[in-house]
Write an enzyme that holds these catalytic residues in place. Structure first.
Site, PDB file in Angstrom:
ATOM      1  N   GLU A   1       4.782  -8.331  13.476  1.00  0.00           N
ATOM      2  CA  GLU A   1       3.573  -8.486  15.260  1.00  0.00           C
ATOM      3  C   GLU A   1       3.000  -9.319  14.890  1.00  0.00           C
ATOM      4  O   GLU A   1       2.800  -9.981  15.665  1.00  0.00           O
ATOM      5  CB  GLU A   1       2.499  -7.801  14.957  1.00  0.00           C
ATOM      6  CG  GLU A   1       2.216  -5.516  14.961  1.00  0.00           C
ATOM      7  CD  GLU A   1       2.440  -5.468  13.282  1.00  0.00           C
ATOM      8  OE1 GLU A   1       2.048  -4.880  12.937  1.00  0.00           O
ATOM      9  OE2 GLU A   1       3.800  -5.151  13.167  1.00  0.00           O
TER      10      GLU A   1
ATOM     11  N   ARG B   1       0.783  -1.203   0.069  1.00  0.00           N
ATOM     12  CA  ARG B   1      -0.367   0.230   0.171  1.00  0.00           C
ATOM     13  C   ARG B   1       0.624   1.415  -0.136  1.00  0.00           C
ATOM     14  O   ARG B   1       0.374   2.352  -0.584  1.00  0.00           O
ATOM     15  CB  ARG B   1      -1.061  -0.211   1.460  1.00  0.00           C
ATOM     16  CG  ARG B   1      -1.852  -1.199   0.554  1.00  0.00           C
ATOM     17  CD  ARG B   1      -2.992  -1.528   2.103  1.00  0.00           C
ATOM     18  NE  ARG B   1      -2.262  -2.235   3.888  1.00  0.00           N
ATOM     19  CZ  ARG B   1      -2.534  -2.061   4.429  1.00  0.00           C
ATOM     20  NH1 ARG B   1      -3.945  -1.273   4.853  1.00  0.00           N
ATOM     21  NH2 ARG B   1      -1.979  -2.149   6.019  1.00  0.00           N
TER      22      ARG B   1
END
Length: 183
Positions: free
Chosen positions: A104, A67
């Site tokens: 993460e 993105r």
């Protein structure tokens, strides 16, 4: 504290275009989906114009896959600078420079072409979301490995409670961190 420059009305409009997707890409992760914002030409233009204001000291604009590419390519055109794709591992042909890091929710590797840009050029790094800062730090390290100088790093959205800004500031105290929206 984020460097947000939009007024409250713009924050509400642009921020309202970001969807919250729970448990994606795996349970426990809250995904910030910017595709509705990308579909709104005015919001997309406003965001890219704002990010382009951070490009004055840069020779190139780098975008982090995937993105970040969308935003960075538009910012490169707006600012009249070249675009450097920072890709996921195995996506670039030819000789590459790599940087691995922890996410993460796993591990990843970023790559850029080796010897594409002359050493010493200044680069604005652009991505969509600043969360924990791991991807951003890997991109900064990668740009430096390529002999380039990160001039700043800019994000569309910052998720402040995840601490990415402080993590980057600790590792790179002199680097400017810019965000358009924060939560």
């Amino acid at each position: 504290m984020p460097n947000t420059q939009y007024d409250a009305q713009m924050d509400k409009h642009v921020g309202g275009l970001i969807r919250i997707i729970p448990d994606f890409p795996k349970p426990g992760i809250i995904f910030k989906d910017i595709t509705p914002l990308l579909a709104d030409s005015k919001a997309l233009d406003d965001c890219c114009q704002m990010i382009a204001t951070y490009a004055t000291d840069a020779d190139y604009i780098a975008g982090i896959e995937a993105r970040g590419f969308i935003l960075a390519a538009a910012v490169a055109v707006i600012s009249g600078k070249g675009f450097i794709p920072i890709r996921k591992s195995g996506k670039l042909p030819g000789k590459v420079i790599s940087q691995s890091y922890d996410l993460e929710y796993g591990k990843a590797t970023l790559e850029v072409h080796a010897d594409l840009i002359a050493a010493g050029k200044r680069v604005l790094i652009v991505d969509d979301v600043l969360a924990t800062g791991g991807t951003a730090l890997a991109a900064i390290d990668l740009i430096e490995k390529a002999g380039l100088i990160p001039s700043a790093i800019a994000f569309l959205l910052e998720i402040a409670p995840l601490g990415g800004r402080s993590r980057i500031k600790t590792a790179r105290p002199g680097l400017q961190i810019q965000t358009i929206l924060a939560e």
